[in-house]
Each structure stands twice: as structure tokens, then as C-alpha cells.
Design a protein around this motif. Sequence first.
Motif, mmCIF file in Angstrom:
data_model
loop_
_atom_site.group_PDB
_atom_site.id
_atom_site.type_symbol
_atom_site.label_atom_id
_atom_site.label_comp_id
_atom_site.label_asym_id
_atom_site.label_seq_id
_atom_site.Cartn_x
_atom_site.Cartn_y
_atom_site.Cartn_z
ATOM 1 N N ARG B 287 0.786 -1.235 0.000
ATOM 2 C CA ARG B 287 0.000 0.000 0.000
ATOM 3 C C ARG B 287 0.820 1.287 0.000
ATOM 4 O O ARG B 287 0.341 2.334 0.423
ATOM 5 C CB ARG B 287 -0.984 -0.014 1.163
ATOM 6 C CG ARG B 287 -0.333 -0.124 2.540
ATOM 7 C CD ARG B 287 -1.393 -0.259 3.629
ATOM 8 N NE ARG B 287 -0.816 -0.529 4.925
ATOM 9 C CZ ARG B 287 -0.436 0.415 5.792
ATOM 10 N NH1 ARG B 287 -0.561 1.682 5.497
ATOM 11 N NH2 ARG B 287 0.082 0.081 6.953
ATOM 12 N N PHE B 288 2.080 1.233 -0.424
ATOM 13 C CA PHE B 288 2.920 2.426 -0.514
ATOM 14 C C PHE B 288 2.942 3.171 0.820
ATOM 15 O O PHE B 288 2.724 4.378 0.892
ATOM 16 C CB PHE B 288 2.452 3.352 -1.650
ATOM 17 C CG PHE B 288 2.613 2.774 -3.026
ATOM 18 C CD1 PHE B 288 3.754 3.008 -3.760
ATOM 19 C CD2 PHE B 288 1.621 1.972 -3.579
ATOM 20 C CE1 PHE B 288 3.907 2.468 -5.043
ATOM 21 C CE2 PHE B 288 1.759 1.430 -4.860
ATOM 22 C CZ PHE B 288 2.909 1.677 -5.594
ATOM 23 N N ASP B 289 3.195 2.424 1.883
ATOM 24 C CA ASP B 289 3.273 2.976 3.223
ATOM 25 C C ASP B 289 4.457 3.939 3.324
ATOM 26 O O ASP B 289 5.449 3.786 2.621
ATOM 27 C CB ASP B 289 3.461 1.784 4.182
ATOM 28 C CG ASP B 289 3.745 2.219 5.600
ATOM 29 O OD1 ASP B 289 2.799 2.690 6.242
ATOM 30 O OD2 ASP B 289 4.902 2.102 6.042
ATOM 31 N N LYS B 305 4.254 2.488 -12.762
ATOM 32 C CA LYS B 305 3.797 1.723 -11.603
ATOM 33 C C LYS B 305 2.486 0.985 -11.893
ATOM 34 O O LYS B 305 1.531 1.568 -12.378
ATOM 35 C CB LYS B 305 3.640 2.645 -10.390
ATOM 36 C CG LYS B 305 4.992 3.232 -9.965
ATOM 37 C CD LYS B 305 4.877 4.272 -8.869
ATOM 38 C CE LYS B 305 6.233 4.937 -8.635
ATOM 39 N NZ LYS B 305 6.525 6.048 -9.566
ATOM 40 N N ILE B 306 2.539 -0.300 -11.586
ATOM 41 C CA ILE B 306 1.330 -1.137 -11.640
ATOM 42 C C ILE B 306 0.978 -1.452 -10.198
ATOM 43 O O ILE B 306 1.869 -1.730 -9.391
ATOM 44 C CB ILE B 306 1.602 -2.447 -12.423
ATOM 45 C CG1 ILE B 306 1.987 -2.139 -13.881
ATOM 46 C CG2 ILE B 306 0.398 -3.387 -12.361
ATOM 47 C CD1 ILE B 306 2.520 -3.357 -14.640
ATOM 48 N N HIS B 307 -0.289 -1.404 -9.855
ATOM 49 C CA HIS B 307 -0.672 -1.643 -8.456
ATOM 50 C C HIS B 307 -1.831 -2.639 -8.391
ATOM 51 O O HIS B 307 -2.940 -2.335 -8.830
ATOM 52 C CB HIS B 307 -1.069 -0.316 -7.784
ATOM 53 C CG HIS B 307 -1.280 -0.431 -6.305
ATOM 54 N ND1 HIS B 307 -1.653 0.641 -5.531
ATOM 55 C CD2 HIS B 307 -1.168 -1.483 -5.461
ATOM 56 C CE1 HIS B 307 -1.762 0.250 -4.260
ATOM 57 N NE2 HIS B 307 -1.485 -1.043 -4.205
ATOM 58 N N ILE B 308 -1.537 -3.813 -7.858
ATOM 59 C CA ILE B 308 -2.582 -4.829 -7.664
ATOM 60 C C ILE B 308 -3.019 -4.772 -6.205
ATOM 61 O O ILE B 308 -2.198 -4.972 -5.300
ATOM 62 C CB ILE B 308 -2.046 -6.240 -7.995
ATOM 63 C CG1 ILE B 308 -1.467 -6.275 -9.416
ATOM 64 C CG2 ILE B 308 -3.150 -7.290 -7.817
ATOM 65 C CD1 ILE B 308 -0.696 -7.555 -9.733
ATOM 66 N N LYS B 320 0.779 8.096 -6.985
ATOM 67 C CA LYS B 320 -0.023 7.969 -8.206
ATOM 68 C C LYS B 320 0.500 6.775 -9.012
ATOM 69 O O LYS B 320 1.706 6.645 -9.222
ATOM 70 C CB LYS B 320 0.129 9.269 -9.010
ATOM 71 C CG LYS B 320 -0.925 9.457 -10.055
ATOM 72 C CD LYS B 320 -2.063 10.359 -9.574
ATOM 73 C CE LYS B 320 -3.230 10.227 -10.543
ATOM 74 N NZ LYS B 320 -4.494 9.895 -9.897
ATOM 75 N N VAL B 321 -0.397 5.898 -9.435
ATOM 76 C CA VAL B 321 0.061 4.751 -10.210
ATOM 77 C C VAL B 321 -0.486 4.814 -11.633
ATOM 78 O O VAL B 321 -1.501 5.452 -11.890
ATOM 79 C CB VAL B 321 -0.330 3.399 -9.549
ATOM 80 C CG1 VAL B 321 0.354 3.256 -8.207
ATOM 81 C CG2 VAL B 321 -1.823 3.245 -9.433
#
Lengths: 174, 582
Positions: B287-289, B305-308, B320-321
Amino acid sequence: MTAAEQEQDPQVHKHTISVLLENKFGALNRVAGMFSAKGYNLESITVGPTEDESVSRMTIVTTGDDAIIEQIIKQLNKLIDTLKVVDLTYESFMERELALIKVSTSADTRSEIMQIAEIFRAKIVDISHKTMTVEATGSGQKVDAIIKMLKPFHIKELARTGRVALKREFVGDV
Amino acid sequence: MTHSSSHQRLMTGAEIFVRSLVEEKVDVVFGYPGGAVIGIYDALHDISDIKHILTRHEQGAVHAAEGYSKASGRPGVALVTSGPGATNTVTGIADAYMDSIPIVVFTGQVALKLIGNDAFQEADIVGITRPITKHNYLVRDVNELAATIKEAFYVATTGRPGPVLVDLPKDVMASKAVFSYPKSVKLRSYQPHTEGHQKQLSKAAELIAKAKRPVLYVGGGTILSGASEELTAFARATGIPVTTTLHGLGAFPESDELSLGMLGMHGTWYSNTAVHYSDLLIAVGARFDDRVTGRTDAFAPEAKKIHIDIDPSNISKNVKVDVPIVGDVKTVLKQLTPMVKPLDTKDWVRTIRAWKEEHPLRYRNGKEVRMQHVIQTLSGLTKGNAVMVSDVGQHQMWMAQFFNYMLPRTHLTSGGLGTMGFSLPAAMGAAFARRDIPVISVSGDGGFQMNIQELATIREHSVPVKIIILNNGYLGMVRQWQQLFWRKRYSHVEMFGPDFVKVAEAYGIPGFRATQTAEVEETLRRLLDTEGPALAEFRVMKEDNVYPMIPAGQTYNEIMDVPEATEEEQGERLELVTIAKG
């Protein structure tokens, strides 16, 4: 947020968000609590039943830049009792707010206040020797305007409902 | 009206409660009785399917439920009384909320008609826990009890998991109803979707195909989703190096050449370097802590950036992804793997290999016991085949660095909330879920004293937890910050502690102690070889710092590695120990 503040940050806009929720105990608290926990601005919040008594509609007026509004909508959706969230801001929608404005009056000012009320299609709903209460409905701006006009007469008490809103079906002006 | 699976006999709420837990296949409940739940405890008395573990504090019960859940993947359950019993669960619930741990906490409540009257042992626990639960319930009618319990377990374990609290008024639990446990739950307002959107998957596959310097950034969501196998297959199929967050440790075997170990504030030098220079970052259940990213605008500046993530509100919250994929990690990886081809990452992996050689994890070993050495030795002795439960502080970071994690659900820690006192009760809970491998609790002397009372519970049930205390007589992490950033003004971080070996013995638990490096391995062997619970205290170096370190809110460029040896240290002829993951 005042107009001056909005000018300072052009990214920040006012949004009207309509939320349908399960009509359950504590639903308003969950939404209001989420706004305070996350530090979001909450300008007004209204809640009431809908045509389906198991569902409540909440109308929220808030301000924020696009990223904050996106998060607000996601956080609203995340609440387990939330059925639907619509940001009405980018749609054609009707909004109404109601205000009861109790103004000091004397024999001299009574007719002038009545004229102002008439211009705003507001109603006089209470009268005494020293006061008159005006019921105004309309957009937030309209309610702001009548309040501004009545201020010089001295507003003794004021109650505003906050905004309720629904999406328009009719395309074009009504 | 017919109830296919029902028993027409009227049951009390307390009986319905117990029967519902049996229906949920709950085998252990961690709890503490009191006035408002005395009826429930009466019903529990007759049930042999559920083991009730009486903790010595309600906080211990909730952490135990968390530990049970983290180690097993099944929901943990805690049961406490109203008022103080309920408020004592708050820290554990907040902890579970931050780390997305599925637990269900049942609290007693005063009778409905007394709610709001400042009744004895009344607390508005539904109000108190509203911002720290995924959802909570006050049961107002015994006829809704079974359905509410079913719903509570469903909400806790699906979507992004989390703690759910169910408040049980005393009179509701005494009222009677026909017991009928629902077979399934369908909520019109809550339908988490698990499959990734096809269009997003295609976009992700395109980005992956073009990547020259890709990195997989893997978080706890991967383990929660049970996707370690899928992740490992994906990384190996594509040849993409893997770094994990604190909660991602164990999702990918750290012996693999593609492993970079942990990233972030105390991550390896090479994982942070790889992320910094990457051209594609694939966040998987992370979660991009802020402890991972530092200053967000300088985090992986060149990377697409890819965010699953299963939780849409995690997407673009901090960073921002480019391509978000909302869905369950396991499902999404299954969808994505056939869409990607092996990449030519040979040069990239070779570059990373050189970084590993240049900047491995390091510490200077000497006569005084180093925490790093204890953990490294433990890693060698167990070969990663143990459930490691850390507390919070310096030892927690060194456990992340110097232990080689090989399997999911073998690294348990309080990451989001950073709750000192987590380790001992959580390890106890984990030991109820896992009897097949050793469960090892590691704490500092500070955190250990925060839930020290659970030694009694551990002893009472002979829970085979191996307890390690790394005692430096300091709140080490705060001391480190005071040294580095507050002009070495050590304000209230030095602390007196008891004789921990005697404490263990007082509870009837065998205790060992090591005071110098030469004794470390032998002490650990004795600890691991002891049947049942055992405790080992290591008197460690008082002032040592965790490196590498990227100071809070700063960027990769500010990374601090182990400083050069001082003259004094050089005089001591310390042995420089280095390890690199993968």
C-alpha cells in the motif's frame, strides 16, 4: 470554504455527493466519523429516508482537490453499509436547501422584509411584535443571498438544513 | 416455517452464540469472562468443540487471535466482557485493522434498556471501535444473532480482511429464539470483487513486456490472499526481481537469486537501489506505506507503476500509479501470468548481484552479543522453518533483515500500528494454529514487559512457544533516533528490567541466559530443544544501530549504511559479518 480561499487554491472545488446507505443504526455516525478520522472537509451533511424505507439517502457537500475527492468517494464506498455513491458535481442535478431565518422587526421594517421574502419566493411562517421568521428554499447560493439581504435587519436566529440533491433526468433547462 | 438445519427447540442467545461458533468451525477462543458475558461463559462450559483460552489480559486475547489468524489464515476469535474488558481490546483491534487481519471480537454489553445510562461496566464499544474495525455490530434482537455472527465472519474474511466487532447485550443473550444458522451471506451493499479488469490486465502486460529494469514490490496482501505460489511462479516466469515489505516477508523464498529482501526505511541497500533505478514497479498487495516510500515524490522516480490491490481506496492514495488493478492478488496473478512472456532481465539481475556484493547487510561482531548475530544464528538453526513472531523496535528490523524467510505465514509482526507487546500473545495464538513447526517469540526488554502476564497463559496450557528476549536495557529504536537526530539526548529510554530468567522460573517456565557471543548458539539450541515453553534472555550490546536507514520522510539519496569502524572498534578487531539475500 469561502470564495477567497477557493481563489487561493484553484485545485480545490466544492462537490455534492449523494450516498445511498442501508438504513441501519449508526449509519450517519459511520459517514461523519470517517470524514473526521480522515480529516476531510464536511460542509454539510443531510440524511433521510428514501422511497425504499430500508435505504437512506445522504447528501454530502464537501471540498477538496481531485485526489481528495477520489479518496472520499472510495472511502464512502468502502463502508460496508454503502449501496451507491454518486458525485453529482459533474452531472446535471437539482439541489435544495431550506433555511428558517428569524429577523428582528419593527413596524418600520416589516414591509421591507416581506418584499425581500417575496423577491426570493420565500414565505413568512411566524410573526410577533419584534420578529418575523422567513422560510427560504432554494440552492445554497440563493439561501446565502437572502441571508445577506436580511442581515442588516439583524438576524436573531438561523437554522439551515444543509443541501439535498438528486440527479436530473431531464436534459436541458427546466 | 421450516428450518432445514434448525432445531425447533428455543435456545438462549448464549447458546445460539456458542452454536454459531461451532458452525463457523472455530476451534479456539481467546477470552476473559466478566459480568456481562457470564451467561455466554455458562453456555461455553458444555461445549467440547471449542477450546477457550483464558488470557491474563484482554489485549493478550486479541493479539492471540491475531497471531492465530496470521499463522493459519483462518479468522481468530476473542471474547471479552463489557466496559473495561471491551476497552482493553482496542489496541489489538486497531493493530488488526492496520494490518488487515481477519479477527472477530465479541464483547459483552450491558442490557439494552441500560445502554446510555452509565451502567456498571458500560462502554460504547461500538462507537469507540467504529474507526478501527472493518465493521461492527450491536445485536439488538436475539432473532438476528445467528445471522449477525455469520455476517461478521463473512465481512472479516472477505475482500480486504480486517477486524469485526460484535457487541452482545446481556439481555439479548438471555432471550430465546429458534436457532437457524444461515448457509450463506449475501449483502447488497458489500460485494468485493476479486477478478482483475481485463483491460487493466492488458495494459499491465504491455508495460511488463517493455520493462528493462522491473521490480516486484510485494506486500502482506500477497500472503493474506494465499498467493505466494502464484507470485513465485510469476517472478520466475518473467525473471523479475522481488522485494518485499515487512509484511511481505515469506511471500517469496529469500534464498532465491531474484530475492532482494525487504525494502524501505530499514530495507536492504540493494532493494532500495533497485527500486530507485527501476523502470517498472509492480506493487502486489502493498500500500505504498510511508515507511516504504520515504518522500513519495522521490520514490521510484523513473518507474511506471502497476498496483494490484483488493482495496480500491489504496490505489493512488499515497503514490499515483499508472495501471491500477483492483482485485484479489491470487486471482489477478493467475490471470496475468499467462499474459506475460519471460523478460530478458539478465543484465538487470547481474547489476543487482553486483550491488548485493558491494552493499550487503552488515554488522560488526564481537564478544558482546549482537542482536543481529542471535537472529542470524536462529535463521541457520531453523533454516527458515519456524514461525517467527517479532515485537516492535530495533530487533524487529533486524529480524526482517537477518532471518531468511522461506515460507508464507512464518513472519508475524505488528507492522502498521507498531504495537509493542504484540509478540508474546501473538506467538501464543500462533502456536494454537501451528503445532507442526516451532513458534518463536522475539521481543526487546521493553515490549516484553508490556504483555508479560501472558507467560501464565502459556504455562497453564504448556503452549510450546520459544521465547527470546533481546535485552539491551534500552528502548533501542527511540534511543537510536535520539542519537542520530536529537543530539544524543537520551530522554527516558534507558530502563530497568527484572531478572527475566527468574521471572520465567517463577511462572514455571525453564529459562536460559547468554551474556556473550560465544554462548549464543548453545543457548539457542537449548531453547529450541526444550519441550514445551521455554525462555532465553540475551544480554546484548547496549548501543547499536539499525542500518541501512533512510530517515523518515527523506529520499533514497539520504540512505545511511553501517558507518566505518571507529578507532575503538578497530582496536577490538571486530569481525565484519555480511549477508545478502538471494
